[in-house]
Scaffold this active site. Structure first.
Site, PDB file in Angstrom:
ATOM      1  N   HIS A 272     -63.335 114.687  46.013  1.00 53.79           N
ATOM      2  CA  HIS A 272     -62.256 114.437  46.677  1.00 53.79           C
ATOM      3  C   HIS A 272     -61.389 114.758  46.468  1.00 53.79           C
ATOM      4  O   HIS A 272     -61.177 114.948  45.103  1.00 53.79           O
ATOM      5  CB  HIS A 272     -62.238 113.297  47.417  1.00 53.79           C
TER       6      HIS A 272
ATOM      7  N   HIS B 215     -57.824 115.160  43.861  1.00 53.15           N
ATOM      8  CA  HIS B 215     -57.108 114.343  43.293  1.00 53.15           C
ATOM      9  C   HIS B 215     -56.470 114.335  42.616  1.00 53.15           C
ATOM     10  O   HIS B 215     -56.813 115.028  41.276  1.00 53.15           O
ATOM     11  CB  HIS B 215     -57.681 112.993  44.133  1.00 53.15           C
TER      12      HIS B 215
ATOM     13  N   HIS C 136     -62.363 115.683  52.197  1.00 52.44           N
ATOM     14  CA  HIS C 136     -63.304 115.048  51.464  1.00 52.44           C
ATOM     15  C   HIS C 136     -63.745 116.738  50.819  1.00 52.44           C
ATOM     16  O   HIS C 136     -63.439 116.651  49.724  1.00 52.44           O
ATOM     17  CB  HIS C 136     -64.306 114.851  51.518  1.00 52.44           C
TER      18      HIS C 136
ATOM     19  N   ASN D 153     -57.593 116.195  36.763  1.00 50.15           N
ATOM     20  CA  ASN D 153     -58.725 116.620  36.019  1.00 50.15           C
ATOM     21  C   ASN D 153     -60.305 117.160  37.574  1.00 50.15           C
ATOM     22  O   ASN D 153     -60.565 116.326  38.309  1.00 50.15           O
ATOM     23  CB  ASN D 153     -60.029 115.290  35.672  1.00 50.15           C
TER      24      ASN D 153
ATOM     25  N   SER E 213     -66.655 112.979  39.087  1.00 44.38           N
ATOM     26  CA  SER E 213     -68.316 112.529  39.304  1.00 44.38           C
ATOM     27  C   SER E 213     -67.457 113.276  41.077  1.00 44.38           C
ATOM     28  O   SER E 213     -68.229 113.768  42.278  1.00 44.38           O
ATOM     29  CB  SER E 213     -69.283 111.332  39.133  1.00 44.38           C
TER      30      SER E 213
ATOM     31  N   CYS F  21     -66.798 107.205  49.730  1.00 43.86           N
ATOM     32  CA  CYS F  21     -65.982 108.523  48.762  1.00 43.86           C
ATOM     33  C   CYS F  21     -64.691 107.167  48.961  1.00 43.86           C
ATOM     34  O   CYS F  21     -64.330 106.515  50.130  1.00 43.86           O
ATOM     35  CB  CYS F  21     -65.595 109.395  49.307  1.00 43.86           C
TER      36      CYS F  21
ATOM     37  N   CYS G  37     -61.246 108.658  51.104  1.00 44.07           N
ATOM     38  CA  CYS G  37     -61.425 109.337  52.242  1.00 44.07           C
ATOM     39  C   CYS G  37     -60.716 107.911  53.272  1.00 44.07           C
ATOM     40  O   CYS G  37     -60.918 106.594  52.376  1.00 44.07           O
ATOM     41  CB  CYS G  37     -62.805 109.335  52.723  1.00 44.07           C
TER      42      CYS G  37
ATOM     43  N   GLN H 107     -53.994 112.398  39.216  1.00 47.61           N
ATOM     44  CA  GLN H 107     -53.464 111.321  39.252  1.00 47.61           C
ATOM     45  C   GLN H 107     -51.981 110.761  38.228  1.00 47.61           C
ATOM     46  O   GLN H 107     -51.140 112.011  37.760  1.00 47.61           O
ATOM     47  CB  GLN H 107     -54.801 110.524  38.045  1.00 47.61           C
TER      48      GLN H 107
END
Ligand SMILES: [Zn+2]
Length: 347
Positions: A163, A165, A112, A152, A160, A49, A52, A167
């Site tokens: 984890h 997050h 994660h 998103n 995909s 990832c 991570c 933007q």
């Protein structure tokens, strides 16, 4: 007794467009495509990832052993300082300009597998704090006209990596949705000497059926004019143009509202609920945007478990949303959900 079917147009005062609500159609048999169950079995740490702690990213940078929120420049920016200065100008009526800006990634947590719905209020508050900090810092830069922050979430919106997050796009241009909303709010304030979003909040409070959360500083509701089945707005009750204008107490209320909404979402079908979640903020170009009311929109693509809302003829072709669900019914469904996450209960 089931509620009467809804078959009408509803005005979206912020987008200044009609939403066609045809909720009498929702019992029609669905023979179309479904999507797979969202997997809820992510590990706490994944060696492959790029978010991570301690892992190497595609740029060659290594993530520090961070313990809270971690913000870094996007290795695959859509907008960036490296956009070319010189390019061929097209013939009229075409136009082109530079796609400049700064793109960043906000990793919400070193974990994660820990989505917002399963975070504590202090953990969610530190995400809100990162939004405040980034909006203030990036918005202060001369080349930045607007700070777009979004998340998103889920395979079905093309993410995909599970984890958690978000933007940031801090751009040399403003985004059309917020331009439209700014114009609508300015005109409304001029004509009514009141805030448009404040009046939306008052209307939601008076009706009450679609309100999911309210405390001293924040409110969450399925708007009367929802375009998506489970669309939810989360807003501070005080009108401020940017998330960075919030006080600490208001930020914490916002975190509580975010927790309440995301837990209800996950509990609805007992799966990690996908969505697109933009922060609606005024431009950051030094202008006066006191008429703009900052809020967060949740736009979930699913209309039933594993069934996507397809954008088709009406939306893509005609440019107006056709919703076959009733915002009152969806509000009631979400209101009925427990506020403890299903994975935190032993049942
Ligand atoms: Zn990870």
């Amino acid at each position: 007794m089931p509620a009467a079917p809804i078959w009408e147009q509803r005005w979206h005062p912020l987008r200044e467009e009609w939403v066609i609500v045809a909720a009498h159609r929702q019992s029609r048999p669905w023979l179309g495509e479904t999507v797979r169950d969202a997997k809820d079995d992510a590990p706490e740490y994944a060696g492959d990832c790029y978010l991570c702690p301690g892992n190497e990213r595609v740029s060659g940078a290594t993530n520090p052993p961070y313990t809270g929120v971690f913000v870094f420049d996007n290795d695959h920016p859509c907008v960036g300082p490296l956009a070319p200065d010189a390019f061929e100008m097209p013939p009229r009526p075409y136009a082109a300009r530079r796609a400049d800006g700064i793109a960043r990634v906000i990793s919400y947590t070193p974990r994660h597998d820990l989505t917002v719905a399963r975070m504590s209020i202090p953990e969610i508050s530190s995400i809100v704090d990162s939004w405040r900090r980034e909006t203030r810092d990036l918005g202060a830069r001369a080349e930045v006209k607007q700070v777009l922050i979004f998340e998103n979430k889920g395979d079905v919106v093309g993410v995909s990596n599970p984890h958690p997050h978000g933007q940031i796009y801090a751009t040399n241009f403003t985004w059309k949705t917020f331009d439209t909303e700014l114009d609508a709010q300015r005109r409304y304030a001029r004509e009514n000497a009141r805030g448009l979003f404040g009046d939306v909040i008052d209307a939601e409070r008076r009706d009450g059926r679609r309100v999911l959360f309210e405390d001293e500083h924040a409110i969450a509701f399925v708007p009367y004019f929802a375009r998506y089945a489970y669309e939810v707005y989360v807003a501070p009750t005080r009108q401020v143009p940017h998330v960075s204008s919030l006080s600490d107490a208001e930020s914490e209320s916002l975190a509580r509202a975010l927790k309440s909404v995301t837990v209800r979402y996950d509990n609805l079908w007992r799966q990690s609920f996908p969505y697109v979640m933009p922060l609606h903020q005024a431009p950051s170009d030094g202008g006066n945007y006191d008429d703009f009311h900052f809020y967060i929109g949740f736009l979930p693509p699913l209309r039933r478990p594993n069934t996507l809302k397809y954008l088709a003829g009406p939306e893509i072709g005609g440019g107006n949303f056709l919703s076959d669900t009733s915002p009152e019914e969806k509000g009631a469904e979400l209101r009925a959900q427990p506020v403890i996450h299903y994975r935190e209960t032993s049942a």
